[in-house]
Design a protein around this motif. Structure first.
Motif, PDB file in Angstrom:
ATOM      1  N   THR A   1       3.081   4.357 -13.211  1.00 21.56           N
ATOM      2  CA  THR A   1       1.728   2.950 -12.816  1.00 21.56           C
ATOM      3  C   THR A   1       3.097   1.733 -13.206  1.00 21.56           C
ATOM      4  OG1 THR A   1      -0.275   4.244 -13.415  1.00 21.56           O
ATOM      5  CG2 THR A   1      -0.063   2.050 -13.746  1.00 21.56           C
ATOM      6  N   PRO A   2       3.440   0.873 -12.512  1.00 21.65           N
ATOM      7  CA  PRO A   2       4.566   0.306 -12.920  1.00 21.65           C
ATOM      8  C   PRO A   2       3.461  -0.953 -13.239  1.00 21.65           C
ATOM      9  CG  PRO A   2       3.910  -0.132 -10.603  1.00 21.65           C
ATOM     10  CD  PRO A   2       3.002   1.148 -10.998  1.00 21.65           C
ATOM     11  N   ALA A   3       4.487  -1.205 -14.630  1.00 18.37           N
ATOM     12  CA  ALA A   3       3.816  -3.117 -15.246  1.00 18.37           C
ATOM     13  C   ALA A   3       3.957  -4.214 -14.173  1.00 18.37           C
ATOM     14  CB  ALA A   3       4.876  -2.819 -16.392  1.00 18.37           C
ATOM     15  N   ALA A   4       5.021  -3.457 -13.640  1.00 13.37           N
ATOM     16  CA  ALA A   4       5.851  -4.703 -12.666  1.00 13.37           C
ATOM     17  C   ALA A   4       6.539  -4.168 -11.120  1.00 13.37           C
ATOM     18  CB  ALA A   4       6.587  -5.461 -13.386  1.00 13.37           C
ATOM     19  N   ILE A   5       5.927  -4.318  -9.928  1.00 14.83           N
ATOM     20  CA  ILE A   5       7.510  -4.806  -9.212  1.00 14.83           C
ATOM     21  C   ILE A   5       8.348  -5.855  -8.463  1.00 14.83           C
ATOM     22  CG2 ILE A   5       7.169  -3.948  -6.582  1.00 14.83           C
ATOM     23  CD1 ILE A   5       4.627  -2.571  -7.001  1.00 14.83           C
ATOM     24  N   ILE A   6       9.142  -5.922  -8.686  1.00 11.96           N
ATOM     25  CA  ILE A   6       9.970  -6.919  -8.753  1.00 11.96           C
ATOM     26  C   ILE A   6      10.896  -6.426  -7.668  1.00 11.96           C
ATOM     27  CG2 ILE A   6      11.913  -8.575  -9.739  1.00 11.96           C
ATOM     28  CD1 ILE A   6      10.771  -7.209 -12.947  1.00 11.96           C
TER      29      ILE A   6
ATOM     30  N   THR B   1       1.080  -1.503  -0.233  1.00 17.98           N
ATOM     31  CA  THR B   1      -0.196  -0.169  -0.175  1.00 17.98           C
ATOM     32  C   THR B   1       0.650   1.320  -0.292  1.00 17.98           C
ATOM     33  OG1 THR B   1      -1.246  -1.119   1.198  1.00 17.98           O
ATOM     34  CG2 THR B   1      -1.372   1.376   1.399  1.00 17.98           C
ATOM     35  N   ALA B   2       1.769   1.369   0.695  1.00 15.13           N
ATOM     36  CA  ALA B   2       2.706   2.483   0.930  1.00 15.13           C
ATOM     37  C   ALA B   2       3.896   2.851  -0.172  1.00 15.13           C
ATOM     38  CB  ALA B   2       3.644   2.404   1.896  1.00 15.13           C
ATOM     39  N   TRP B   3       4.023   1.756  -0.998  1.00 16.67           N
ATOM     40  CA  TRP B   3       4.832   1.812  -2.429  1.00 16.67           C
ATOM     41  C   TRP B   3       3.422   2.259  -3.340  1.00 16.67           C
ATOM     42  CZ3 TRP B   3       6.985  -3.143  -0.720  1.00 16.67           C
ATOM     43  CH2 TRP B   3       8.497  -3.185  -0.276  1.00 16.67           C
ATOM     44  N   THR B   4       2.744   1.985  -3.676  1.00 16.46           N
ATOM     45  CA  THR B   4       1.977   2.332  -4.817  1.00 16.46           C
ATOM     46  C   THR B   4       1.378   3.446  -4.171  1.00 16.46           C
ATOM     47  OG1 THR B   4       0.163   0.810  -3.362  1.00 16.46           O
ATOM     48  CG2 THR B   4       0.918  -0.151  -5.415  1.00 16.46           C
ATOM     49  N   GLU B   5       0.979   4.138  -2.838  1.00 15.20           N
ATOM     50  CA  GLU B   5       0.606   5.535  -2.950  1.00 15.20           C
ATOM     51  C   GLU B   5       2.091   5.728  -3.252  1.00 15.20           C
ATOM     52  OE1 GLU B   5      -0.174   5.957   1.672  1.00 15.20           O
ATOM     53  OE2 GLU B   5      -3.327   4.796   0.191  1.00 15.20           O
ATOM     54  N   TRP B   6       3.259   5.881  -3.117  1.00 12.33           N
ATOM     55  CA  TRP B   6       4.073   6.247  -3.229  1.00 12.33           C
ATOM     56  C   TRP B   6       4.931   6.403  -4.625  1.00 12.33           C
ATOM     57  CZ3 TRP B   6       8.899   6.034  -5.931  1.00 12.33           C
ATOM     58  CH2 TRP B   6       9.899   6.586  -5.789  1.00 12.33           C
ATOM     59  N   LEU B   7       4.244   5.887  -5.209  1.00  8.06           N
ATOM     60  CA  LEU B   7       4.151   5.977  -7.151  1.00  8.06           C
ATOM     61  C   LEU B   7       2.980   6.479  -7.858  1.00  8.06           C
ATOM     62  CD1 LEU B   7       5.154   2.506  -7.759  1.00  8.06           C
ATOM     63  CD2 LEU B   7       6.521   3.672  -8.573  1.00  8.06           C
ATOM     64  N   LYS B   8       1.903   6.559  -7.029  1.00  6.06           N
ATOM     65  CA  LYS B   8       0.489   7.120  -7.196  1.00  6.06           C
ATOM     66  C   LYS B   8       0.822   8.938  -7.002  1.00  6.06           C
ATOM     67  CE  LYS B   8      -3.380   5.146  -6.297  1.00  6.06           C
ATOM     68  NZ  LYS B   8      -4.458   4.293  -5.822  1.00  6.06           N
TER      69      LYS B   8
ATOM     70  N   SER C   1       0.696  -8.895  -8.145  1.00  8.74           N
ATOM     71  CA  SER C   1      -0.033 -10.682  -8.450  1.00  8.74           C
ATOM     72  C   SER C   1      -1.135 -10.697  -7.157  1.00  8.74           C
ATOM     73  CB  SER C   1       1.248 -11.826  -8.065  1.00  8.74           C
ATOM     74  OG  SER C   1       1.191 -11.366  -7.314  1.00  8.74           O
ATOM     75  N   GLY C   2      -1.445 -11.503  -7.364  1.00 11.79           N
ATOM     76  CA  GLY C   2      -3.013 -11.726  -6.233  1.00 11.79           C
ATOM     77  C   GLY C   2      -3.897 -10.725  -6.250  1.00 11.79           C
ATOM     78  N   GLY C   3      -4.332 -10.277  -5.040  1.00 13.46           N
ATOM     79  CA  GLY C   3      -4.784  -8.765  -5.322  1.00 13.46           C
ATOM     80  C   GLY C   3      -4.160  -7.798  -5.313  1.00 13.46           C
ATOM     81  N   TRP C   4      -2.986  -7.644  -5.636  1.00 12.26           N
ATOM     82  CA  TRP C   4      -2.013  -6.180  -6.178  1.00 12.26           C
ATOM     83  C   TRP C   4      -2.306  -6.289  -7.862  1.00 12.26           C
ATOM     84  CZ3 TRP C   4      -1.796  -2.352  -2.959  1.00 12.26           C
ATOM     85  CH2 TRP C   4      -1.602  -2.868  -1.511  1.00 12.26           C
ATOM     86  N   LYS C   5      -2.847  -7.742  -8.075  1.00 11.64           N
ATOM     87  CA  LYS C   5      -2.524  -8.033  -9.978  1.00 11.64           C
ATOM     88  C   LYS C   5      -3.283  -6.001  -9.996  1.00 11.64           C
ATOM     89  CE  LYS C   5      -2.843 -10.258 -13.711  1.00 11.64           C
ATOM     90  NZ  LYS C   5      -3.053 -11.673 -14.170  1.00 11.64           N
ATOM     91  N   PRO C   6      -3.561  -5.738 -11.509  1.00  9.31           N
ATOM     92  CA  PRO C   6      -3.360  -4.336 -11.468  1.00  9.31           C
ATOM     93  C   PRO C   6      -4.624  -4.755 -12.089  1.00  9.31           C
ATOM     94  CG  PRO C   6      -1.342  -3.930 -11.777  1.00  9.31           C
ATOM     95  CD  PRO C   6      -1.580  -5.849 -11.548  1.00  9.31           C
ATOM     96  N   LYS C   7      -5.853  -4.354 -12.377  1.00  7.91           N
ATOM     97  CA  LYS C   7      -7.337  -4.411 -12.764  1.00  7.91           C
ATOM     98  C   LYS C   7      -6.736  -4.040 -14.401  1.00  7.91           C
ATOM     99  CE  LYS C   7     -10.615  -4.753  -9.149  1.00  7.91           C
ATOM    100  NZ  LYS C   7      -9.176  -4.458  -8.177  1.00  7.91           N
TER     101      LYS C   7
END
Length: 381
Positions: free
Chosen positions: A138-143, A126-133, A216-222
């Motif tokens: 919008t990342p294609a992948a987080i590795i 959640t913290a990383w996706t908010e930092w990116l947003k 992935s899982g619940g964090w997979k982009p719609k």
């Protein structure tokens, strides 16, 4: 051209302290690193003029401090089964509430290969996706950044600089370096620095084929549907073409029908002329022929009266065929009808009776298996 911007996500500690404005980054064009930095220069690098035909994507690397890695082995399991087993085993070995953990396992390419497993938390995601947003990214992948470090020999450990972190890699684990813990974990094994060129090559290979993705899982982009303007124009023109064709088909059919009708009317007028009837059109010729036939047969005793009734009745029974047809001077019409079923013939007879004609019928079996009947129709109702 393939254009990739790689940006390192800040550690959760930096996010908590509010010191995560800058980040390590690099830009890769067609597998070659063309730019890099440890500040916010990625903004200018990403917003440089782009080639419309370029394949562009953003890849984020999660810090090893918050996403350590393990590699688990399942020698006899299929790749999908090995990945599922690795997630379960990693979750069992992890501390904390299972519902708060985000466990991701990569799928090996073949049977017997090691399965990479990353364990982090949903709070970190959640913290990383908010930092990116917040930066409109919008990342294609987080590795996991630790996934880029290649494995060492069984009796050795690598230490490599990945972004702003020093990562330690053994054959089955990768974690952020700690000067006090590293010697204890290494034991008798030596810790050697990984060559920078080799680390760079390993990072590029990881970007080209990520071993696992935290999205992935619940964090997979719609999946988001975007409308291609060019495709929309093509659909519009196809719709117009379909409308034009749908209008032209009945118009052309009507014109052909009118043309065929006109030719048939001309043929009727020509045939009537041969019979000595001069008429301006087919309707007048038919009326004159009916008048003459009626006069020759004594009005309602004419052949055309019961014959037209018979043909009209057969029009509602497509399976009925006419085998013979004759007319006597007393107005009686004699015919033989054939049909696959007796009910079809009866349908014609009932239609004639409904018009007030007296009907007699003698059924018989045809040689071809059809049902037949000799019918007499009195021309006088």
């Amino acid at each position: 051209m393939t254009r990739t911007l790689v940006i390192w996500l800040p550690p959760l500690a930096a996010l908590d302290e509010g010191t995560a404005e800058d980040s390590a980054w690099l830009r890769v064009d067609d597998g070659v690193i063309v730019d890099s930095g440890q500040d916010n220069g990625w903004v200018e690098a990403w917003e440089k003029p782009r080639d419309d035909s370029a394949d562009e994507r953003l890849v984020a690397l999660a810090p090893a401090a918050d996403v350590p890695l393990r590699w688990l082995h399942y020698p006899d399991a299929a790749p999908a089964q090995a990945a599922a087993a690795a997630r379960i085993d990693a979750l069992k070995a992890s501390l904390g509430d299972a519902s708060a953990l985000h466990v991701v396992a990569g799928e090996p390419a073949g049977i017997g290969q090691a399965v990479p497993v990353a364990v982090t938390t949903h709070a970190a995601m959640t913290a990383w996706t908010e930092w990116l947003k917040a930066r409109e990214l919008t990342p294609a992948a987080i590795i996991p950044a630790a996934a880029a470090v290649p494995p060492p020999d069984p009796e050795a450990l690598w230490t490599a600089e990945v972004g702003y972190e020093q990562v330690i890699r053994s054959t089955d684990r990768a974690w952020v370096s700690d000067p006090e813990l590293d010697p204890l974990i290494a034991g008798h094994r030596g810790i050697a620095p990984l060559d920078a060129d080799r680390m760079r090559e390993a990072l590029l290979l990881t970007l080209a084929a990520p071993p696992l993705d935290l999205l992935s899982g619940g964090w997979k982009p719609k999946r988001s549907w975007s409308v291609d303007s060019a495709m929309l124009r093509r659909v519009k023109w196809l719709g117009i073409a379909l409308l034009v064709v749908s209008l032209l088909v009945p118009i052309i059919y009507a014109l052909r029908l009118a043309s065929d009708t006109a030719r048939a009317d001309d043929a009727v007028v020509a045939m009537a002329k041969k019979a000595g009837v001069t008429a301006p059109d087919a309707a007048a010729a038919e009326a004159e022929l009916d008048r003459r036939l009626a006069a020759a047969g004594g009005g309602p005793l004419a052949f055309s009266v019961p014959a037209s009734a018979l043909y009209d009745a057969m029009g509602d029974a497509p399976g009925v065929t006419l085998k013979t047809l004759s007319h006597r001077t007393d107005g009686t019409l004699t015919t033989t009808l054939a049909a696959p079923r007796v009910e079809d013939i009866n349908k014609v007879l009932l239609a004639l009776q409904a018009r007030g004609y007296r009907i007699t019928a003698q059924p018989m079996a045809g040689s071809d298996g059809q049902q037949m009947a000799n019918i007499t129709i009195r021309a006088v109702p």
